[in-house]
Scaffold this active site. Structure first.
Site, PDB file in Angstrom:
ATOM      1  N   ASP A   1      -7.403  60.906  81.136  1.00  0.00           N
ATOM      2  CA  ASP A   1      -6.457  59.542  81.536  1.00  0.00           C
ATOM      3  C   ASP A   1      -6.339  58.932  80.682  1.00  0.00           C
ATOM      4  O   ASP A   1      -7.264  57.433  79.779  1.00  0.00           O
ATOM      5  CB  ASP A   1      -7.573  58.401  82.588  1.00  0.00           C
ATOM      6  CG  ASP A   1      -7.430  59.545  83.585  1.00  0.00           C
ATOM      7  OD1 ASP A   1      -7.752  60.211  83.870  1.00  0.00           O
ATOM      8  OD2 ASP A   1      -7.597  58.154  84.553  1.00  0.00           O
TER       9      ASP A   1
ATOM     10  N   LYS B   1      -0.655  56.432  86.161  1.00  0.00           N
ATOM     11  CA  LYS B   1      -1.790  56.152  87.043  1.00  0.00           C
ATOM     12  C   LYS B   1      -1.463  54.352  87.068  1.00  0.00           C
ATOM     13  O   LYS B   1      -0.654  53.822  86.208  1.00  0.00           O
ATOM     14  CB  LYS B   1      -2.576  56.762  86.527  1.00  0.00           C
ATOM     15  CG  LYS B   1      -4.051  55.704  86.693  1.00  0.00           C
ATOM     16  CD  LYS B   1      -5.403  56.112  86.008  1.00  0.00           C
ATOM     17  CE  LYS B   1      -6.312  55.132  86.063  1.00  0.00           C
ATOM     18  NZ  LYS B   1      -7.513  55.946  85.680  1.00  0.00           N
TER      19      LYS B   1
ATOM     20  N   LYS C   1      -1.749  57.947  90.731  1.00  0.00           N
ATOM     21  CA  LYS C   1      -2.653  57.003  91.167  1.00  0.00           C
ATOM     22  C   LYS C   1      -2.812  56.308  90.771  1.00  0.00           C
ATOM     23  O   LYS C   1      -2.002  55.556  89.530  1.00  0.00           O
ATOM     24  CB  LYS C   1      -3.900  58.125  90.041  1.00  0.00           C
ATOM     25  CG  LYS C   1      -5.407  58.371  90.150  1.00  0.00           C
ATOM     26  CD  LYS C   1      -6.133  58.233  89.028  1.00  0.00           C
ATOM     27  CE  LYS C   1      -7.390  57.918  89.175  1.00  0.00           C
ATOM     28  NZ  LYS C   1      -8.245  58.153  88.010  1.00  0.00           N
TER      29      LYS C   1
END
Lengths: 502, 332
Positions: free
Chosen positions: B164, B232, B268
């Site tokens: 991430d 995300k 996400k």
């Protein structure tokens, strides 16, 4: 008619190869309980503060358009009944209501508004049962707006001298009001709230297919201790409406409905002292420019024509889209239409409910068939997403006609159903020309990121309401009404007071 | 779990971006022209749409399905300076078997930890649950590029299945889109393992700092052009974190990306999603905006920690008819 399914592009290539997630996450039925409403087997007329039997003892049935189940027997008011109702309204006007201070009148209106809120769930369920509209709309739009209208005009009741119509404006007397079936309670509020706030008394006739919320409103008037005769509700069909409009002791006529009926009302009251406001049909242009926020424009198009099954006088039934983005926009629109949930009005997840009556369904079918015939052999087509319609009741799938021109009937006549006609344009001037090329002029929508264009187009459009980057938004503070054959007079806002005072 | 995360060959776009889109990244100017040429987002309309989808009523069987689906999509997260190996091990145990009292509860999609905890986490979960590591000077992203790349490579080497990363918001807001693009491309390269496979890359925008939905849409396209596997919303360290309208805009972007390229990218939302009710609203939005194909942990995740316990509590309520207190579920 091409029914190609574009809702799930490339499904085969995607996913994990297991069972389709579409089947996994089907929303289970989420029906709102009917137990909150108590529908009586029969209803009388609401005259002089109480329910009375009609003089001739005639009645008609009101049914649920989603199931065709008979809901109740409702009294049919004859001329004699209307006469009685007008007399009750006159008596209440001269003895009580016109003498009462604005401040006191306002208290009654506030009280009604609060009861509407308190009983909102009951009203929403009843409206959906009787009208066929989805509970999501009656719960989130119709009932809250009805209450908001009463709150808003309650505030005006003691401030009429500051509304810009003279220091001490006076009421007209008895108002005869005839309302349509598409927003039964909300139209009632639009009519009754300003009339009462200004000191008039009313005789109101709800539509024959949707009388139940008006009759529940009559009970709310009793609950609010409204003086008898200030609000009278006479149920019935066209003859009852004509009797209300033509009654010699009615000082003001307010009507919302079709242009055809509006015309005959105008004839009836011509040459009399009666004041008239008419809110009639529409064929609104929803204009999408190539720089529009496209996803929100698609939402606005859907909301413009499929809200309330398209039973909306200001529905955006003509989509005018700039040709450079037409193809892409239509693909997006079709994809979005495929996600609309058509079905049980009481299910909280329903987006599109039932058509209000067999008669209206026949009219929509007829015009849609005309559209299909007109488009045959041309580049245009009729399209609906695949959807399972219930077996009983009155249903019509969300439908779009592409390749429509100004010369087609489906671009000119009000269909009053979930049917969208799509036209294209090249320049802003052409968009304005096409939008205005209609005998109607109730509303219009503009979709563009350019503020200056919004102002330029809005100034050119001959429509009473112009929405920019939104559609079908209503507020009690905002005046609403039409140009040309869409009627005259304004309802809502400070302007809405003008039709009820001298 | 990790097996399902491997997408079939040919759908990813690492170098398979169509020519018209690939041209957009040839220079800073062309990238700016492309991103600013995307259709705008009307804030009022987007928020109204998100609010409307939030009114969907998900009951009975649909709710049971949604709760299990949501559990399987959780990236169970602990990103604190005070994290200990013990805490990470407990988190991993919970990810494997969220409800010790009920083995039918699905495991979560992944655990999400700092890079130095990857090895510890990997020991516990093995291949049963993915290990995601935050990298690139998380959460601020304020470090030199080679440090960010080292950070990434370290995590991959330690066994992370997913990375991430955060974008350089300063560069993005200043309009240096090519810098951001090149950095994502470089990090994606750093995700490659010696055997040729690669850790999946999630690109965090920190939407709370991007301010406008137009920026969120641009960041989404920028990241997808650069080869992100997932986009995300947030680090969870900045408020507001994930919101429904921001996620709506991102779901529209991945939907449109698939229309343009044929490839799917995951989404996400992270931070601020605490209740099962909220999670279900997100699933409804995935279902109706991007489409049911995204209703899988391969394509949609929740970055959350406290959410899991509420999902488990609601799940137990559905199965037993009774609410049990928070004491019946493990602390993270």
């Amino acid at each position: 008619m091409a029914n190609d399914d574009i809702s799930t592009p490339g499904t085969a290539a995607a996913g994990t190869g297991a069972t389709s997630p579409a089947a996994i996450f089907d929303y289970a039925p989420a029906p709102e309980s009917r137990a909150v409403v108590d529908i009586r087997s029969s209803y009388g007329l609401f005259i002089g503060g109480e329910f009375v039997d009609p003089a001739q003892g005639r009645s008609f049935k009101t049914i649920s358009p989603a199931t065709e189940e008979v809901l109740a027997e409702v009294a049919e008011a004859s001329e004699a009944d209307v006469d009685r109702a007008v007399a009750a309204a006159r008596r209440a006007y001269t003895r009580v209501w016109s003498k009462m201070s604005g401040r006191e009148r306002g208290k009654y209106l506030f009280r009604i508004a609060r009861i509407l809120q308190e009983r909102s769930r009951e009203l929403a369920v009843l409206e959906s049962i009787d009208n066929g509209k989805p509970i999501r709309e009656s719960r989130d739009v119709d009932v809250p707006l009805a209450a908001a209208h009463f709150f808003y005009y309650a505030g005006w009741a003691d401030k009429l001298g500051h509304a810009g119509f003279g220091d001490d404006p006076q009421p007209l007397g008895v108002a005869g009001q005839v309302i349509p079936w598409n927003f039964p309670l909300m139209m009632l509020a639009w009519k009754i709230a300003p009339a009462l706030a200004t000191g008039n008394t009313v005789v109101l006739k709800p539509a024959e297919t949707t009388p139940l919320t008006a009759l529940l409103f009559a009970e709310i008037c009793q609950q609010a201790d409204l003086p008898p005769g200030v609000v009278n509700i006479v149920t019935g069909a066209g003859d009852t409406g004509r009797a209300v409009v033509a009654h010699p002791d009615v000082d003001k006529v307010a009507f919302t409905g079709s242009t055809e009926v509006g015309r005959s009302i105008a004839k009836t009251v011509a040459g009399t002292e009666k004041r008239v406001t008419l809110e009639l049909g529409g064929k609104a242009a929803n204009i999408v420019f190539d720089d529009a926020p496209v996803d929100q424009a698609v939402e606005g198009i859907v909301n413009g024509i499929f809200f309330n099954q398209g039973h909306v006088c200001c529905a955006g039934s003509r989509l005018l889209v700039q040709e450079s983005i037409a193809e892409e926009l239509l693909e997006r629109l079709k994809r979005r239409m495929a996600t609309l949930r058509v079905g049980d009005p009481l299910d909280k997840n329903t987006d599109v409910g039932a058509i209000n009556s067999a008669e209206q369904l026949a009219k929509i079918r007829e015009l849609a068939d005309v559209g299909e015939t007109e488009l045959a052999g041309g580049p245009g087509e009729r399209w609906s997403p695949p959807c399972d319609l219930p077996g009983t009741g009155f249903w019509f799938p969300p439908t779009v006609f592409t390749g429509v021109t100004q010369a087609h009937r489906i671009a000119r006549e009000e269909i009053f159903g979930p049917v969208l006609s799509v036209l294209t344009f090249r320049t802003p001037a052409e968009a304005v020309e096409k939008a205005n090329n209609s005998p109607f002029g109730l509303s219009a929508g503009i979709w563009t990121d350019k503020g200056s264009r919004i102002l330029w187009v809005a100034n050119q459009l001959r429509a009473g309401v112009v929405w920019a980057n939104t559609f079908n938004k209503f507020d009690p503070t905002s005046p609403f009404g039409g140009y040309k054959e869409s009627g005259y007079g304004r309802e809502g806002g400070r302007h809405g007071l003008e039709g009820y005072i001298r | 779990m990790s097996s399902t995360l491997t997408p079939s060959e040919g759908r990813r776009h690492a170098s398979g971006v169509p020519d018209d889109l690939a041209g957009a990244t040839s220079s800073d100017a062309s990238l700016r022209r492309f991103l600013h040429g995307l259709p705008g987002v009307d804030q009022v309309g987007a928020e109204a749409r998100a609010a409307m989808l939030g009114t969907r009523s998900i009951k009975t069987t649909a709710k049971a399905v949604a709760l299990d689906l949501a559990i399987s999509m959780v990236d169970l997260t602990t990103l604190e300076g005070q994290d200990t190996p013990g805490k990470v091990r407990a988190l991993c145990t919970k990810a494997l078997r969220p409800d010790p009292a009920d083995p039918s509860a699905p495991s979560t999609a992944a655990v999400c930890v700092y890079a130095d905890m990857v090895a510890t986490a990997k020991e516990v979960v093995g291949d049963a649950v993915n290990v995601a590591a935050v990298a690139t000077a998380f959460p601020s992203g304020r470090a030199a590029r080679d440090i960010k790349l080292m950070d990434t490579a370290d995590a991959v080497e330690a066994g992370a299945d997913e990375i991430d990363m955060v974008i350089d918001r300063g560069a993005f807001l200043a309009g240096r889109y090519l810098d951001v693009y090149e950095e994502i491309v470089a990090v994606r390269e750093a995700c490659r393992r010696p055997d040729g496979s690669e850790a999946h890359l999630k690109v965090i925008f920190e939407t709370g700092e991007l301010q406008t939905y137009d920026n969120v849409r641009r960041a989404s396209w920028l990241a997808m052009l650069a080869g992100a596997h997932f986009i995300k919303t947030s680090t969870g360290k900045v408020q507001p974190a994930a919101t429904l309208p921001v996620t709506l805009v991102m779901l529209e972007a991945v939907r449109d990306w698939r229309e343009a390229t044929g490839a799917m990218v995951g989404v996400k939302p992270a931070g601020g999603i605490r209740s099962a009710k909220d999670a279900i609203k997100y699933l409804v939005m995935v279902n109706e905006v991007a489409g049911p194909d995204w209703l899988s942990p391969d394509w949609f995740r929740f970055g959350a920690s406290t959410l899991l316990n509420d999902l488990l509590m609601q799940r137990t309520k559905m199965r037993t008819g009774r609410y049990s207190g928070p004491d019946y579920f493990t602390l993270d």
